[in-house]
Design a protein around this motif. Structure first.
Motif, PDB file in Angstrom:
ATOM      1  N   MET A 109       9.519 -22.845   0.279  1.00  0.00           N
ATOM      2  CA  MET A 109       9.249 -22.567   1.591  1.00  0.00           C
ATOM      3  C   MET A 109      10.352 -21.580   2.109  1.00  0.00           C
ATOM      4  O   MET A 109      11.546 -21.685   1.561  1.00  0.00           O
TER       5      MET A 109
ATOM      6  N   PHE B  64       8.321 -30.977   8.291  1.00  0.00           N
ATOM      7  CA  PHE B  64       9.335 -30.315   7.497  1.00  0.00           C
ATOM      8  C   PHE B  64       9.342 -28.656   7.570  1.00  0.00           C
ATOM      9  O   PHE B  64       9.943 -27.875   7.075  1.00  0.00           O
TER      10      PHE B  64
ATOM     11  N   LEU C   1       4.081 -20.206   2.788  1.00  0.00           N
ATOM     12  CA  LEU C   1       4.788 -21.623   2.552  1.00  0.00           C
ATOM     13  C   LEU C   1       5.327 -21.427   1.180  1.00  0.00           C
ATOM     14  O   LEU C   1       6.237 -22.390   0.968  1.00  0.00           O
ATOM     15  N   THR C   2       4.617 -20.971   0.184  1.00  0.00           N
ATOM     16  CA  THR C   2       5.040 -21.168  -1.144  1.00  0.00           C
ATOM     17  C   THR C   2       5.490 -19.776  -1.938  1.00  0.00           C
ATOM     18  O   THR C   2       4.644 -19.265  -2.542  1.00  0.00           O
TER      19      THR C   2
ATOM     20  N   THR D 150       7.678 -18.908  -4.050  1.00  0.00           N
ATOM     21  CA  THR D 150       7.918 -19.126  -5.088  1.00  0.00           C
ATOM     22  C   THR D 150       6.741 -19.137  -6.279  1.00  0.00           C
ATOM     23  O   THR D 150       7.153 -19.547  -7.208  1.00  0.00           O
ATOM     24  N   LEU D 151       5.671 -19.208  -5.712  1.00  0.00           N
ATOM     25  CA  LEU D 151       4.556 -19.333  -6.445  1.00  0.00           C
ATOM     26  C   LEU D 151       4.527 -18.429  -7.756  1.00  0.00           C
ATOM     27  O   LEU D 151       4.841 -17.113  -7.586  1.00  0.00           O
TER      28      LEU D 151
ATOM     29  N   TYR E 252       1.074 -27.455  -4.881  1.00  0.00           N
ATOM     30  CA  TYR E 252       2.319 -26.654  -5.460  1.00  0.00           C
ATOM     31  C   TYR E 252       3.289 -26.944  -4.247  1.00  0.00           C
ATOM     32  O   TYR E 252       4.533 -27.401  -4.649  1.00  0.00           O
ATOM     33  N   LEU E 253       2.938 -26.931  -3.170  1.00  0.00           N
ATOM     34  CA  LEU E 253       3.701 -27.069  -2.069  1.00  0.00           C
ATOM     35  C   LEU E 253       4.307 -28.637  -1.618  1.00  0.00           C
ATOM     36  O   LEU E 253       5.460 -28.907  -1.563  1.00  0.00           O
TER      37      LEU E 253
ATOM     38  N   ASN F 274       7.195 -28.856  -3.749  1.00  0.00           N
ATOM     39  CA  ASN F 274       8.456 -28.000  -3.517  1.00  0.00           C
ATOM     40  C   ASN F 274       9.224 -28.555  -2.187  1.00  0.00           C
ATOM     41  O   ASN F 274       9.893 -28.002  -2.048  1.00  0.00           O
ATOM     42  N   LEU F 275       8.619 -29.936  -1.507  1.00  0.00           N
ATOM     43  CA  LEU F 275       9.387 -30.096  -0.310  1.00  0.00           C
ATOM     44  C   LEU F 275      10.496 -31.090  -0.809  1.00  0.00           C
ATOM     45  O   LEU F 275      10.477 -31.383  -1.776  1.00  0.00           O
TER      46      LEU F 275
END
Lengths: 224, 505
Positions: free
Chosen positions: A1, A127, A177-178, A180-181, B184-185, B188-189
């Motif tokens: 994130m 978060f 959101l990601t 780093t995918l 995946y998310l 990653n939290l």
């Protein structure tokens, strides 16, 4: 994130870009002409390209540069070129048959956007900072609008564009959101988009030759 | 082992390309058949390696963990390769008759042989990929290759089926992709111990599943079940299934029904394992039970109201997939073992039915059940294999399907889910009666043995079957499924036990 402390100019830019991305999907909902759809999709992909590039510069990630470049090539240039080229070749000037009229479509789009916002708020507000929630909500509403386009328009081209808008929504979602995918995932998704679009175009050409039209309203023989 | 896997990936590709380029019908048939035999033997080699002492670690992993074959993958690969083998044998007879009867052109013939090999390749690759996103993209490629197989014969109906197929399944796969991004998310939290699970490999996700964010995993699993469930044909995402299966050529219908569904269900079960490790198995099990029961119900409603042979078996596939996901959903050793065994049983029984329908289509020139009468007089061997196959399909003992369904029922009794058991028994009996009643009218539907039988164009039919290539693909799985109904060999049992331990660890 993304980091929690983004500089203020970046906040504004991301907000503005995602708002324009949402606007371009509403342009699609409010039009009756196929070429309008394709151009709106091209503009939407271009905005997503700029967003990805800005995020890449901010996070200094080479992966995002690569992804942005490929987005420009595939989503923004190759796919609209293929679609427009086919329209020119087969001189398609059809209006789209709508099962739901334009004003009702726009209201539906608004409802879906609000729904997407609440869904994403419930899901990630624990978060994620506000900026992420806003952009992710727009990404989710793009997915919903894509599905709505598929079910409310009776032309093969709009089915393809509906799928492409869904893919854009997923891409925006994953970039926001990601970030780093893994790069390989984005690469194969782009490859997959290209292959799917080509396959669906070939199918619609076959359909045009066989039935004389691109309308899917007449595809009602197989029931039961 | 590395060489073997590379060979495994290249053989169908080369076979398809050669049969397209060389433009020789005989060569295309033989190349496809050889390639399928090689694929079957290599997948058997994986199985034997994993059962042997040297493979006691339980996995073959090469290319820096990009390709990982554990017992579950090897099992699915074997099922796919088996159907590929049977279908490539049946294609020889089917396409010859299609060229003769239905004016399939040479171009369409070679395109068919190119695509059937590529379709088999994409299905063989899917279970051995470690990265779940790559797996999903591969599933999307199976959609594209098979949608062009559906329009082998270009008619308005087949175009409609292919278009529905590609639109419905592509949008389903994009939902599954969203689910994968959410998985995946969720890793990653800042989770329980501030640990990041930055990977989409199922080996990593499965090993660290307790670090995933539970709320996100719940949503993601639902998205995966909807997305891949579209491909599996779980109701209510099944709408493309009867259309595509009925319009595709019979060998392709068998591959779609018996192997593609298993490949897609494989993905759901991998996520099932990960979600179970994260949220506890109660949640994913409930999802699969609901999806399974509803699919069985919808499938049987479709069977009862059906007047086309191939659509009948397409709805039967929906029902069978419902039973299998119900088995996985009930969980436990019996349920999971039963579901795995039912996968094998379905993969053996369903090709018999589709190949039989293909033979009937060529003889009677129709798929309408009411126009097909007295098959026992016109094609005695096909009729025998067809009705015996139907009995193994609906789960009459001795057949593998009986064992699988019985084990699933046993698990529901063991868990005291008497509502599910009662529902399952009623629905299975309904399927039994409905399928056999339809087939009865087709096979024995003439009162007098000497009456002349006409096809749909009022041409008198000659008695006689189509030859070995059309009968052997029906006989081989029939013998296998009856043998498995009588006796499960010990290596197979311990192998399936190993898979059960992988899924519900």
């Amino acid at each position: 994130m993304l980091g929690l402390a983004l500089p203020i100019y970046l906040n504004v830019t991301i907000d503005l870009l995602t708002a324009f991305i949402l606007l371009s999907s509403f342009v699609m909902l409010s039009s009756k002409w196929i070429s309008f759809y394709i151009h709106a999709y091209g503009i939407q992909s271009f905005l997503i390209f700029i967003l990805t590039l800005i995020l890449g510069i901010e996070t200094q990630s080479v992966n995002l540069y690569m992804v942005a470049l490929l987005t420009l090539l595939v989503r923004c240039l190759a796919v609209p070129y293929l679609l427009l080229n086919m329209m020119k070749k087969f001189s398609i000037k059809e209006e789209i048959n709508l099962s739901i009229k334009i004003p009702a479509s726009i209201i539906m789009g608004l409802i879906l956007t609000v729904f997407g916002y609440f869904l994403i708020f419930r899901l990630i507000h624990n978060f994620a900072p506000d900026i992420i929630i806003n952009s992710a909500a727009i990404a989710l509403s793009l997915i919903f609008i894509g599905f709505f386009m598929i079910i409310s328009r009776y032309t093969t081209i709009t089915h393809i564009l509906g799928l492409l808008v869904i893919e854009n929504g997923i891409f925006l979602f994953s970039v926001i959101l990601t970030p780093t995918l893994p790069l390989i995932v984005e690469l194969v998704v782009l490859f997959d988009i290209l292959v799917t679009v080509v396959a669906m175009l070939i199918l619609s050409i076959v359909m045009k030759i066989k039935t004389g039209s691109l309308s899917t309203g007449m595809l009602n023989r197989l029931v039961g | 082992m590395k060489i073997l896997i590379v060979l495994f990936l290249f053989i169908p590709f080369i076979a398809g390309l050669c049969s397209f380029v060389l433009k020789n019908k005989r060569v295309a048939e033989i190349l496809t058949f050889i390639s399928s035999i090689v694929s079957l033997s290599i997948s058997a080699a994986f199985l034997i390696y994993l059962m042997s002492e040297r493979g006691s670690a339980g996995v073959i992993s090469i290319f820096n963990n990009a390709v990982v074959i554990d017992k579950f993958s090897a099992y699915i690969v074997l099922l796919v390769a088996l159907i590929y083998f049977l279908s490539s044998m049946y294609s020889i007879s089917y396409m010859k008759l299609a060229v003769k009867n239905e004016s399939v052109t040479d171009g369409e013939f070679f395109r068919y042989y190119l695509l059937i090999n590529l379709f088999a390749l994409t299905m063989l690759v899917a279970p051995i990929l470690n990265n779940m996103a790559l797996y999903l993209i591969d599933i999307e490629l199976t959609t594209i290759t098979s949608s062009f197989l559906v329009i082998t014969e270009i008619t308005e109906k087949s175009i409609e089926a292919a278009w529905k197929y590609i639109v419905v399944v592509s949008s389903g796969i994009s939902l599954a992709l969203l689910g994968t991004v959410l998985f995946y998310l969720s890793g990653n939290l800042h989770g329980v111990y501030g640990l990041h699970v930055s990977s989409l490999d199922w080996t990593v996700l499965s090993a660290h599943s307790s670090y995933l964010n539970k709320d996100l995993v719940k949503i993601a699993f639902i998205l995966i079940v909807i997305g891949l469930g579209t491909k599996v044909g779980l109701a209510p995402m099944h709408t493309w299934v009867p259309d595509a299966y009925s319009e595709a050529p019979s060998p392709v219908s068998a591959m779609l029904a018996a192997s593609l569904e298993n490949v897609a269900l494989y993905g759901i079960i991998r996520y099932f394992n990960i979600a179970g490790g994260s949220t506890g198995f109660n949640y994913p099990e409930t999802v699969l039970v609901i999806a399974g029961i509803f699919s069985i119900f919808v499938g049987i409603m479709g069977i009862i109201n059906q007047n086309s042979t191939k659509r009948l078996f397409a709805y039967s596939s929906i029902e069978q997939m419902g039973i299998i996901s119900l088995g996985f959903g009930l969980g436990g050793v019996f349920g999971t073992f039963g579901a795995l065994f039912q996968m094998l049983a379905h993969s053996l029984s369903k090709p018999i039915m589709f190949y039989g329908s293909g033979n009937l289509l060529h003889k009677y020139k129709t798929k309408e059940i009411k126009n097909i009468k007295g098959v026992i007089h016109t094609m005695p061997k096909t009729a025998f294999l067809f009705i015996a196959g139907a009995l193994t399909l609906v789960g009459a003992p001795p057949s593998a399907a009986f064992i699988g369904e019985f084990l699933i029922l046993l698990e529901s009794f063991k868990k005291s889910d008497y509502f599910i058991s009662a529902l399952l028994i009623i629905l299975l009996i309904a399927a039994f009666i409905a399928i056999l009643a339809k087939l009865n009218s087709m096979i024995f539907g003439v009162s007098d043995g000497n009456a002349t039988i006409y096809d749909v164009n009022n041409v008198q039919l000659k008695t006689g079957d189509f030859g070995t290539a059309s009968l052997a693909p029906m006989a081989i799985p029939l013998i296998l499924t009856i043998c498995l109904g009588l006796y499960i060999p010990l290596p197979l049992k311990s192998f399936l036990d190993g898979i059960v331990r992988i899924i519900i660890k």
